[in-house]
Structure formats: C-alpha cells, structure tokens
Design a protein around this motif. Structure first.
Motif: not given
Length: 114
Positions: A3-7, A11-15, A22, A26
């Motif tokens: 699980q990663v958080s990307i911007r 906006y920040v999305y959890s993917v 990972e 990114y």
C-alpha cells in the motif's frame, strides 16, 4: 499486498500494489505528475479537468509515437530470441504437465492395487 500513498495534481491517493512493486508505482506517479506539469504549462491557469484532459492527451501522444516507432534491428533479434525461448518454455511446460498426469495415473493405480 503493498500500500503506497502517491501525490498527483495536489491530491494524495492511497493505492494498493503487489509486494515489491512499490518503487515502480512511485516511478509511474512521478511520470504522471510530470505530464500534469507539462499540461499546466501548456494550458496556463486552466481548470483541473482541463489539466487532466491535457495530461491524458500528452500521455496518449507519447504512447502513439512509441507504437509507431519501428523496433531497431538489434532489438528485433532480442525479441525473436525471447519468442523462441518462450516457445521452448511452453513446450517444456506442456511436457511436464503430461509427465505429471502420467505419474498421478501411476500413483492412483498403485493405490488401488495396494
């Protein structure tokens, strides 16, 4: 599962992704963000939807150009070698599946006798 958080576009999305992917996710997010930046540059102070539309068109244009580009001769040989290796692997896999069925049949016959 990773699980990663990307911007993207502020906006920040959890993917979710497969473990070990990972870094690749990114990298893709950085690439998309660069297209968004290019779209903002081209479109000026555009709305978010126009920025996203322009970024999508830039991505589609790059994909289109990559598909049109001929494969270099030195790469073509590598592609043909990969196809040949895949055919060999598929043949071996089919042979292994056949041998597995034979062994299972023999094991079943021995169990019935035993």
């Amino acid at each position: 599962m990773g699980q990663v958080s990307i911007r993207l576009n502020g906006y920040v999305y959890s993917v979710g992704c497969q473990d070990g992917e990972e870094h690749h996710l990114y990298s893709m997010a950085r690439q998309v963000e660069s297209w968004l930046q290019r779209a903002r540059t081209l479109g000026g102070a555009a709305s978010e939807s126009k920025t996203l539309m322009m970024a999508a068109l830039l991505m589609a244009d790059e994909i289109f150009e990559l598909k049109r580009r001929p494969i270099p001769d030195d790469m073509l040989a590598t592609v043909e070698e990969a196809k040949a290796a895949l055919r060999i692997a598929e043949s071996r896999q089919a042979r292994l599946a056949h041998l597995t069925q034979q062994v299972e049949g023999l094991a079943e016959a021995l169990e019935k006798e035993g």
